[in-house]
Scaffold this active site. Sequence first.
Site, PDB file in Angstrom:
ATOM      1  N   LYS A   1       0.841  -1.199   0.000  1.00 32.71           N
ATOM      2  CA  LYS A   1       0.000   0.000   0.000  1.00 32.71           C
ATOM      3  C   LYS A   1       0.876   1.249   0.000  1.00 32.71           C
ATOM      4  CE  LYS A   1      -4.072  -1.947   2.302  1.00 32.71           C
ATOM      5  NZ  LYS A   1      -5.064  -1.754   1.216  1.00 32.71           N
TER       6      LYS A   1
ATOM      7  N   ARG B   1     -10.484 -11.637   0.628  1.00 31.84           N
ATOM      8  CA  ARG B   1     -11.395 -12.609   0.003  1.00 31.84           C
ATOM      9  C   ARG B   1     -10.778 -14.004  -0.027  1.00 31.84           C
ATOM     10  NH1 ARG B   1     -11.829  -9.127  -5.312  1.00 31.84           N
ATOM     11  NH2 ARG B   1     -11.215  -7.537  -3.796  1.00 31.84           N
TER      12      ARG B   1
HETATM   13  N1  BES Z   1      -8.349  -4.042   3.604  1.00 31.93           N
HETATM   14  C1  BES Z   1      -8.480  -3.529   2.300  1.00 31.93           C
HETATM   15  C2  BES Z   1      -9.784  -2.774   2.070  1.00 31.93           C
HETATM   16  C3  BES Z   1      -9.987  -1.493   2.845  1.00 31.93           C
HETATM   17  C4  BES Z   1      -9.752  -0.270   2.241  1.00 31.93           C
HETATM   18  C5  BES Z   1     -10.497  -1.513   4.131  1.00 31.93           C
HETATM   19  C6  BES Z   1      -9.975   0.907   2.946  1.00 31.93           C
HETATM   20  C7  BES Z   1     -10.724  -0.345   4.831  1.00 31.93           C
HETATM   21  C8  BES Z   1     -10.458   0.877   4.237  1.00 31.93           C
HETATM   22  C9  BES Z   1      -8.431  -4.667   1.266  1.00 31.93           C
HETATM   23  O1  BES Z   1      -7.677  -5.772   1.627  1.00 31.93           O
HETATM   24  C10 BES Z   1      -7.841  -4.098   0.031  1.00 31.93           C
HETATM   25  O2  BES Z   1      -6.713  -3.691   0.071  1.00 31.93           O
HETATM   26  N2  BES Z   1      -8.626  -4.100  -1.048  1.00 31.93           N
HETATM   27  C11 BES Z   1      -8.204  -3.580  -2.292  1.00 31.93           C
HETATM   28  C12 BES Z   1      -8.664  -4.563  -3.353  1.00 31.93           C
HETATM   29  C13 BES Z   1      -8.115  -4.284  -4.718  1.00 31.93           C
HETATM   30  C14 BES Z   1      -6.641  -4.570  -4.765  1.00 31.93           C
HETATM   31  C15 BES Z   1      -8.865  -5.170  -5.708  1.00 31.93           C
HETATM   32  C16 BES Z   1      -8.881  -2.217  -2.494  1.00 31.93           C
HETATM   33  O3  BES Z   1     -10.034  -2.071  -2.132  1.00 31.93           O
HETATM   34  O4  BES Z   1      -8.216  -1.328  -3.013  1.00 31.93           O
HETATM   35 ZN    ZN Z   2      -5.628  -5.566   1.114  1.00 32.96          ZN
END
Ligand code: BES
Ligand code: ZN
Length: 502
Positions: free
Chosen positions: A263, A338
């Site tokens: 991230k 997921r």
């Molecule tokens: N834990 C995150 C989602 C999230 C984002 C939770 C903001 C709380 C606040 C999840 O694991 C994630 O990183 N999802 C990605 C998925 C993408 C790579 C398809 C996202 O939502 O950007």
């Molecule tokens: Zn994630």
Amino acid sequence: MINFKTEKNDLKPSDIWSVEPIETTQIETLENKEILDRLEFKAKFGEVAILPESKKIYLGLTFEAKQKSADPFYKANYYNLGAVLVRKISKLKLENLLIQDTEVLSSNTRKFFDFILGISQASWSLDTYLPIDQAKSKNINLYFDSSLEALITTEFLTNFEALNKGITLTRSLVDDIPEFINPQTLPKIVDTELGNNENVNLKHYNYAQIQELGMEGITFVGRASRYEPSMIHAIIKPQGDIKHKICLVGKGVTYDSGGLDIKTDGHMKTMKSDMAGSATMFGVIKTLSEIGLQNTEVHWISAWVENMVDGSSYKSDDILTTYSGQTVEIWNTDAEGRLTLADALTLATLQNPDYIVDAATLTGAAVVAVSEYYTAMMGNDKDLINQLEQTFILEGEKTVHTPLPEVLRSKVKGDLGELINISTLGRYAGHLTAGLFLSHFVDQKNFRNPKLKIENPKAFAWVHLDIAGSAMNKGMNDLEANGATGQSVRSLVNWILDMDKK
Ligand code: BES
Ligand code: ZN
Ligand code: ZN
């Protein structure tokens, strides 16, 4: 936190502040009418007037819709009312509050209950890391007018204490830091919270056992952390015959760095909350285990992993085999939730429940779609969706349902593997494509792991709650304190308690 007090006699009037909940129409009749007029107090819902000389706090109850609206959450919310009251009087140095009667509260136990719970939750904050003189939590002794006191039965108190403890547990786990809340400490916290409860059976899984079962959705995501993955399966056994069976599943990523697809741009901060789904279900189980159930067996399954980076990290291009036997191509290591949920949901189906409900901080797309106030709800069963929708509206816990679009199902289908862990649509409707991905793990017709020995494959009624926005308040939601909200615990508890009565 609050303490219920019954004995008023030992208090001097000067030690106690009186809360007078009133409607707009009542202002005319009050002795303090002039002062209230000067303060321009109209008794609108959530409006507060503080009169220091007489130690009176007027609390407005009149909800007037400002515009025509089809929003089912645009109404008086008594949990928020309690919270708003605490926040508006936070500057006052008070220890004792006397809640005066008003028909609205004394004629509706649920409203009264929610109001007190809101007061209690708003006066709690995680203070572990602050010096005592900077602690944000308040200790309030609550006294009640006799007609309200009459509502506080033993059952009221048991339910109150249980729910209050459950929500506080959820919030404290989400707010606390990954150094202390991780896949190795959480099983111990479960033992402390649930281990002595006769209603509960606990089954812990360690890393070796998870590997042995072939749950690669969990082991791939969690293997680069210094904390080995773990999994909990808790069961609340009812007192009588089992009429209903529910399985709750919660995403338990105790820290989400994104993995090798790390991230950036500040998106990592707050990812301690990526276990909020598991904390929500833990709070629900804690509450229900203390209240006890008659005819409903409730299961809770959460896998705990930390999504980190080292030489053993899983990679884009990997293809893993889930517990269900379905293979998944990894296209992004940040879409890890997921994968862990796939295995937890598969195990949920093996319990043969009537309903499966999962909660997960799954996608940023859910926050884009429904904001930080709302939970995004999806599912495969109209009846279950309706039941939950009604409970969420009754409790005022903002949740919106969007049907999973079948037309998008092809967007999570793989090439070398059966599924992919992101969608070929990219960011568009990312919460829905994530929901579609999950749906493959609640329908046993898709399963092909011979070890599961499934003879009559069943499709289970399932709802998925994407709580990425609603689990934590980062300052956008002015109704809640900053940090963990504990949203959804009240609704899920009440949904199950109502079912248990049927
Ligand atoms: N834990 C995150 C989602 C999230 C984002 C939770 C903001 C709380 C606040 C999840 O694991 C994630 O990183 N999802 C990605 C998925 C993408 C790579 C398809 C996202 O939502 O950007
Ligand atoms: Zn994630
Ligand atoms: Zn995540």
